[in-house]
Design a protein around this motif. Sequence first.
Motif, PDB file in Angstrom:
ATOM      1  N   ARG A   3       0.825  -1.211   0.000  1.00 19.29           N
ATOM      2  CA  ARG A   3       0.000   0.000   0.000  1.00 19.29           C
ATOM      3  C   ARG A   3       0.859   1.261   0.000  1.00 19.29           C
ATOM      4  NH1 ARG A   3      -3.468   3.469  -1.220  1.00 19.29           N
ATOM      5  NH2 ARG A   3      -4.631   4.525   0.377  1.00 19.29           N
ATOM      6  N   ARG A   5       3.681   1.991  -1.531  1.00 21.99           N
ATOM      7  CA  ARG A   5       4.132   2.406  -2.853  1.00 21.99           C
ATOM      8  C   ARG A   5       2.996   3.037  -3.655  1.00 21.99           C
ATOM      9  NH1 ARG A   5       7.941  -1.966  -5.752  1.00 21.99           N
ATOM     10  NH2 ARG A   5       9.490  -1.490  -4.177  1.00 21.99           N
ATOM     11  N   ALA A   6       1.824   2.468  -3.583  1.00 21.24           N
ATOM     12  CA  ALA A   6       0.659   3.000  -4.299  1.00 21.24           C
ATOM     13  C   ALA A   6       0.274   4.379  -3.754  1.00 21.24           C
ATOM     14  CB  ALA A   6      -0.513   2.040  -4.181  1.00 21.24           C
ATOM     15  N   LYS A   7       0.311   4.498  -2.432  1.00 24.17           N
ATOM     16  CA  LYS A   7      -0.039   5.787  -1.820  1.00 24.17           C
ATOM     17  C   LYS A   7       0.991   6.852  -2.182  1.00 24.17           C
ATOM     18  CE  LYS A   7      -1.535   7.785   2.432  1.00 24.17           C
ATOM     19  NZ  LYS A   7      -1.567   8.772   3.007  1.00 24.17           N
ATOM     20  N   ALA A   8       2.258   6.481  -2.220  1.00 24.15           N
ATOM     21  CA  ALA A   8       3.314   7.423  -2.589  1.00 24.15           C
ATOM     22  C   ALA A   8       3.120   7.910  -4.021  1.00 24.15           C
ATOM     23  CB  ALA A   8       4.683   6.777  -2.426  1.00 24.15           C
ATOM     24  N   LYS A   9       2.739   7.011  -4.905  1.00 26.49           N
ATOM     25  CA  LYS A   9       2.508   7.408  -6.299  1.00 26.49           C
ATOM     26  C   LYS A   9       1.307   8.348  -6.401  1.00 26.49           C
ATOM     27  CE  LYS A   9       2.076   5.972 -10.951  1.00 26.49           C
ATOM     28  NZ  LYS A   9       3.147   5.814 -11.852  1.00 26.49           N
ATOM     29  N   GLN A  10       0.229   8.052  -5.677  1.00 25.16           N
ATOM     30  CA  GLN A  10      -0.942   8.925  -5.683  1.00 25.16           C
ATOM     31  C   GLN A  10      -0.592  10.308  -5.147  1.00 25.16           C
ATOM     32  OE1 GLN A  10      -3.785   6.723  -3.388  1.00 25.16           O
ATOM     33  NE2 GLN A  10      -4.463   5.499  -5.134  1.00 25.16           N
ATOM     34  N   THR A  11       0.220  10.349  -4.098  1.00 28.90           N
ATOM     35  CA  THR A  11       0.644  11.624  -3.521  1.00 28.90           C
ATOM     36  C   THR A  11       1.472  12.410  -4.531  1.00 28.90           C
ATOM     37  OG1 THR A  11       0.647  10.643  -1.333  1.00 28.90           O
ATOM     38  CG2 THR A  11       1.852  12.695  -1.587  1.00 28.90           C
ATOM     39  N   LYS A  12       2.376  11.715  -5.220  1.00 32.17           N
ATOM     40  CA  LYS A  12       3.222  12.367  -6.222  1.00 32.17           C
ATOM     41  C   LYS A  12       2.370  12.963  -7.344  1.00 32.17           C
ATOM     42  CE  LYS A  12       6.856  11.392  -9.546  1.00 32.17           C
ATOM     43  NZ  LYS A  12       7.688  10.358 -10.161  1.00 32.17           N
ATOM     44  N   VAL A  13       1.414  12.199  -7.837  1.00 36.65           N
ATOM     45  CA  VAL A  13       0.542  12.669  -8.912  1.00 36.65           C
ATOM     46  C   VAL A  13      -0.299  13.853  -8.439  1.00 36.65           C
ATOM     47  CG1 VAL A  13      -1.416  12.038 -10.376  1.00 36.65           C
ATOM     48  CG2 VAL A  13       0.508  10.479 -10.123  1.00 36.65           C
ATOM     49  N   GLN A  16       1.828  16.945  -8.378  1.00 33.50           N
ATOM     50  CA  GLN A  16       2.093  17.435  -9.733  1.00 33.50           C
ATOM     51  C   GLN A  16       0.887  18.204 -10.270  1.00 33.50           C
ATOM     52  OE1 GLN A  16       3.099  13.852 -11.812  1.00 33.50           O
ATOM     53  NE2 GLN A  16       5.296  14.091 -11.422  1.00 33.50           N
TER      54      GLN A  16
END
Length: 54
Positions: A3, A5-13, A16
């Motif tokens: 979870r 890694r997925a949350k980190a990607k959502q935060t990054k997006v 942006q």
Amino acid sequence: MGRGRAKAKQTKVARQLKYTNHHIDYDRLREELGADPRREDSPTQSEQESERGR
């Protein structure tokens, strides 16, 4: 598991999208939507009716 890694990607997006300068070409958008530029300058029918009632 996984979870983080997925949350980190959502935060990054999300960051942006929030902080990126979004330049919108409104003229091109009007052309794509088929908006009539003359219609924006002319008063609407409801505006014309309200002026007649005065």
